[in-house]
Design a protein around this motif. Structure first.
Motif, PDB file in Angstrom:
ATOM      1  N   GLY A  93       0.827  -1.198   0.000  1.00 21.93           N
ATOM      2  CA  GLY A  93       0.000   0.000   0.000  1.00 21.93           C
ATOM      3  C   GLY A  93       0.863   1.249   0.000  1.00 21.93           C
ATOM      4  O   GLY A  93       2.093   1.187  -0.040  1.00 21.93           O
ATOM      5  N   LYS A  94       0.216   2.398   0.027  1.00 26.43           N
ATOM      6  CA  LYS A  94       0.963   3.657   0.125  1.00 26.43           C
ATOM      7  C   LYS A  94       1.570   3.762   1.526  1.00 26.43           C
ATOM      8  O   LYS A  94       1.009   3.273   2.488  1.00 26.43           O
ATOM      9  CB  LYS A  94       0.043   4.849  -0.152  1.00 26.43           C
ATOM     10  N   ILE A  95       2.721   4.402   1.617  1.00 27.39           N
ATOM     11  CA  ILE A  95       3.418   4.500   2.895  1.00 27.39           C
ATOM     12  C   ILE A  95       3.474   5.948   3.367  1.00 27.39           C
ATOM     13  O   ILE A  95       3.171   6.868   2.616  1.00 27.39           O
ATOM     14  CB  ILE A  95       4.851   3.922   2.796  1.00 27.39           C
ATOM     15  N   LEU A 224       5.410   3.857  -9.781  1.00 29.87           N
ATOM     16  CA  LEU A 224       5.458   5.306  -9.984  1.00 29.87           C
ATOM     17  C   LEU A 224       4.083   5.952  -9.911  1.00 29.87           C
ATOM     18  O   LEU A 224       3.941   7.080  -9.439  1.00 29.87           O
ATOM     19  CB  LEU A 224       6.091   5.619 -11.346  1.00 29.87           C
ATOM     20  N   THR A 225       3.048   5.247 -10.378  1.00 33.10           N
ATOM     21  CA  THR A 225       1.734   5.874 -10.519  1.00 33.10           C
ATOM     22  C   THR A 225       0.649   5.252  -9.664  1.00 33.10           C
ATOM     23  O   THR A 225      -0.332   5.922  -9.327  1.00 33.10           O
ATOM     24  CB  THR A 225       1.274   5.799 -11.987  1.00 33.10           C
ATOM     25  N   VAL A 261      21.204  -0.447   5.579  1.00 32.84           N
ATOM     26  CA  VAL A 261      19.965   0.331   5.663  1.00 32.84           C
ATOM     27  C   VAL A 261      19.558   0.666   4.235  1.00 32.84           C
ATOM     28  O   VAL A 261      20.224   1.452   3.565  1.00 32.84           O
ATOM     29  CB  VAL A 261      20.155   1.631   6.473  1.00 32.84           C
ATOM     30  N   SER A 262      18.483   0.063   3.765  1.00 26.05           N
ATOM     31  CA  SER A 262      18.060   0.272   2.390  1.00 26.05           C
ATOM     32  C   SER A 262      16.908   1.277   2.337  1.00 26.05           C
ATOM     33  O   SER A 262      16.858   2.203   3.146  1.00 26.05           O
ATOM     34  CB  SER A 262      17.685  -1.068   1.752  1.00 26.05           C
ATOM     35  N   ILE A 263      15.983   1.075   1.405  1.00 26.56           N
ATOM     36  CA  ILE A 263      14.948   2.075   1.124  1.00 26.56           C
ATOM     37  C   ILE A 263      13.581   1.410   1.059  1.00 26.56           C
ATOM     38  O   ILE A 263      13.413   0.386   0.392  1.00 26.56           O
ATOM     39  CB  ILE A 263      15.227   2.789  -0.212  1.00 26.56           C
ATOM     40  N   ALA A 264      12.608   2.004   1.736  1.00 25.20           N
ATOM     41  CA  ALA A 264      11.204   1.632   1.548  1.00 25.20           C
ATOM     42  C   ALA A 264      10.575   2.665   0.627  1.00 25.20           C
ATOM     43  O   ALA A 264      11.044   3.802   0.541  1.00 25.20           O
ATOM     44  CB  ALA A 264      10.479   1.616   2.890  1.00 25.20           C
ATOM     45  N   MET A 265       9.532   2.269  -0.097  1.00 24.22           N
ATOM     46  CA  MET A 265       8.887   3.206  -1.022  1.00 24.22           C
ATOM     47  C   MET A 265       7.411   2.850  -1.147  1.00 24.22           C
ATOM     48  O   MET A 265       6.978   1.790  -0.692  1.00 24.22           O
ATOM     49  CB  MET A 265       9.566   3.151  -2.391  1.00 24.22           C
ATOM     50  N   ASP A 266       6.652   3.758  -1.750  1.00 24.61           N
ATOM     51  CA  ASP A 266       5.235   3.481  -1.973  1.00 24.61           C
ATOM     52  C   ASP A 266       5.062   2.148  -2.685  1.00 24.61           C
ATOM     53  O   ASP A 266       5.739   1.863  -3.676  1.00 24.61           O
ATOM     54  CB  ASP A 266       4.606   4.592  -2.826  1.00 24.61           C
ATOM     55  N   ARG A 267       4.161   1.341  -2.135  1.00 30.20           N
ATOM     56  CA  ARG A 267       3.801   0.038  -2.684  1.00 30.20           C
ATOM     57  C   ARG A 267       4.874  -1.035  -2.481  1.00 30.20           C
ATOM     58  O   ARG A 267       4.679  -2.171  -2.873  1.00 30.20           O
ATOM     59  CB  ARG A 267       3.378   0.147  -4.156  1.00 30.20           C
ATOM     60  N   ILE A 268       5.992  -0.669  -1.867  1.00 27.27           N
ATOM     61  CA  ILE A 268       6.994  -1.645  -1.408  1.00 27.27           C
ATOM     62  C   ILE A 268       7.416  -1.182  -0.013  1.00 27.27           C
ATOM     63  O   ILE A 268       8.449  -0.536   0.166  1.00 27.27           O
ATOM     64  CB  ILE A 268       8.210  -1.730  -2.344  1.00 27.27           C
ATOM     65  N   CYS A 288       8.004   1.019   6.600  1.00 28.72           N
ATOM     66  CA  CYS A 288       7.124   2.076   7.085  1.00 28.72           C
ATOM     67  C   CYS A 288       6.521   1.637   8.419  1.00 28.72           C
ATOM     68  O   CYS A 288       5.847   0.603   8.492  1.00 28.72           O
ATOM     69  CB  CYS A 288       6.023   2.345   6.058  1.00 28.72           C
ATOM     70  N   ARG A 289       6.746   2.417   9.454  1.00 28.22           N
ATOM     71  CA  ARG A 289       6.320   2.039  10.795  1.00 28.22           C
ATOM     72  C   ARG A 289       4.801   1.988  10.923  1.00 28.22           C
ATOM     73  O   ARG A 289       4.258   1.185  11.689  1.00 28.22           O
ATOM     74  CB  ARG A 289       6.905   3.029  11.811  1.00 28.22           C
ATOM     75  N   ARG A 290       4.095   2.829  10.187  1.00 25.22           N
ATOM     76  CA  ARG A 290       2.636   2.858  10.303  1.00 25.22           C
ATOM     77  C   ARG A 290       1.984   1.775   9.449  1.00 25.22           C
ATOM     78  O   ARG A 290       0.961   1.212   9.828  1.00 25.22           O
ATOM     79  CB  ARG A 290       2.109   4.248   9.906  1.00 25.22           C
ATOM     80  N   THR A 291       2.564   1.490   8.301  1.00 19.47           N
ATOM     81  CA  THR A 291       2.042   0.422   7.457  1.00 19.47           C
ATOM     82  C   THR A 291       2.296  -0.941   8.089  1.00 19.47           C
ATOM     83  O   THR A 291       1.444  -1.839   8.013  1.00 19.47           O
ATOM     84  CB  THR A 291       2.690   0.465   6.063  1.00 19.47           C
ATOM     85  N   LEU A 292       3.469  -1.088   8.726  1.00 21.27           N
ATOM     86  CA  LEU A 292       3.888  -2.366   9.311  1.00 21.27           C
ATOM     87  C   LEU A 292       4.206  -2.170  10.791  1.00 21.27           C
ATOM     88  O   LEU A 292       5.373  -2.027  11.178  1.00 21.27           O
ATOM     89  CB  LEU A 292       5.113  -2.906   8.563  1.00 21.27           C
ATOM     90  N   PRO A 293       3.209  -2.140  11.653  1.00 19.34           N
ATOM     91  CA  PRO A 293       3.452  -1.927  13.085  1.00 19.34           C
ATOM     92  C   PRO A 293       4.241  -3.090  13.693  1.00 19.34           C
ATOM     93  O   PRO A 293       4.129  -4.230  13.255  1.00 19.34           O
ATOM     94  CB  PRO A 293       2.038  -1.844  13.676  1.00 19.34           C
TER      95      PRO A 293
END
Length: 315
Positions: A93-95, A224-225, A261-268, A288-293
């Motif tokens: 989902g969106k992060i 991207l979209t 330490v890598s990168i999180a992004m929207d939809r990943i 993402c702390r809120r997407t994945l508590p």
């Protein structure tokens, strides 16, 4: 990752007595062979460009054949279709801008013992650990998809010791998260990754790059979209970067461990990266702390995944 690791290793030494070593951001640039001989040459640049264009054009037949084989197999084999349609998952989902980073070291000897028992690779075992951690975490969130999760696994194509640019292919690996048995999951991942490696065995680095670029084009568009949710090609990134095999030092200070330490992004929303150092495997999870508590609980689940494999192997 491999490029960054090689740059990092230039900062280090295996000699604990060495001093006067600059930090990574002050390392002198390496001169390329041929630089400074005649200055910039238009003809040399044109020749290089034409040579690269020829390489790219030469990949078309092999890339087209590999892509058609992939599509045909996906039509015939429902399990293989997951390469094109990873299941919908909370990971995708969106992060937000919040992050959680969790890191842990594991003894490489334990992992190698499991490899020997099952006849697999280190990478197969650590991917199974990640798969088990994801399965347990998502089950506890009541969010485990029925279909197996798919991981994007970067594979270095470097054949030299360079540290510049990206030379990477991609394996899309089904993680067997629909399987309850850890040993069965390891065998499933081993066979899936082996099939991907066999596909690349007859391809040149240029062909692999272009094949993966075409394969991932729909996924990139969605990242991207967000306009093509049915083309969720993968759910998570799992990357394994080999590090120094011997103890390393910086101006006499011993390197005890390194945590990527890598990168999180929207939809990943989750990236699971690991690196090896001496007799350790270092995991770094960023999400993402809120997407994945409670993301940090995955460290416990990674340990449980390795323990399950040890028990199945009778270790």
């Amino acid at each position: 990752g491999v490029s960054a690791m090689r740059l990092f290793q230039r900062m280090l030494s295996q000699d604990p007595e060495q001093r006067g070593m600059p930090p990574i951001w002050s390392l002198p640039r390496r001169s390329r062979s041929g630089d400074g001989d005649e200055g910039p040459s238009m003809w040399r640049n044109v020749a290089h460009l034409l040579g690269e264009s020829g390489k790219q054009l030469g990949t078309v037949p092999a890339v087209t054949k590999a892509l058609l084989n992939t599509v045909n197999r996906a039509r015939k084999d429902p399990a293989y279709d997951s390469i094109f349609h990873a299941p919908r998952c909370v990971l995708n989902g969106k992060i937000t801008g919040s992050r959680r980073f969790a890191a842990q070291s594991y003894d490489l000897k334990r992992i190698r013992a499991v490899c020997t028992a099952f006849g697999t690779t280190v990478n197969d075992v650590v991917m199974t650990m990640c798969a088990t951690a994801l399965r347990t975490y998502l089950m506890n969130q009541d969010a485990l998809p029925e279909k197996p999760l798919v991981a994007m696994v970067p594979v270095s194509l470097r054949t030299d010791d360079s540290s510049g640019g990206n030379q990477v292919g991609i394996i899309l690996a089904s993680l067997g998260t629909h399987l309850n048995d850890a040993a069965e999951r390891l065998r499933y991942i081993h066979e899936d990754v082996k099939a991907s490696k066999q596909r690349y065995a007859a391809m040149s680095p240029e062909e692999i790059l272009n094949y993966t670029a075409l394969l991932l084009a729909p996924a990139s568009f969605n990242l991207l979209t967000g306009l093509a949710p049915k083309w969720q090609t993968f759910n998570v990134v799992i990357s394994n970067v080999p590090g120094p095999k011997e103890p390393s030092y910086w101006n006499g200070a011993r390197l005890e461990g390194m945590y990527p330490v890598s990168i999180a992004m929207d939809r990943i929303a989750l990236n699971m990266t690991l690196t090896s150092y001496c007799d350790q495997v270092e995991f770094g999870l960023i999400g993402c702390r809120r997407t994945l508590p409670s993301l940090q609980r995955m460290l416990d689940y990674l340990e449980e995944g390795l323990t399950e494999l040890e028990q199945a192997a009778g270790l």
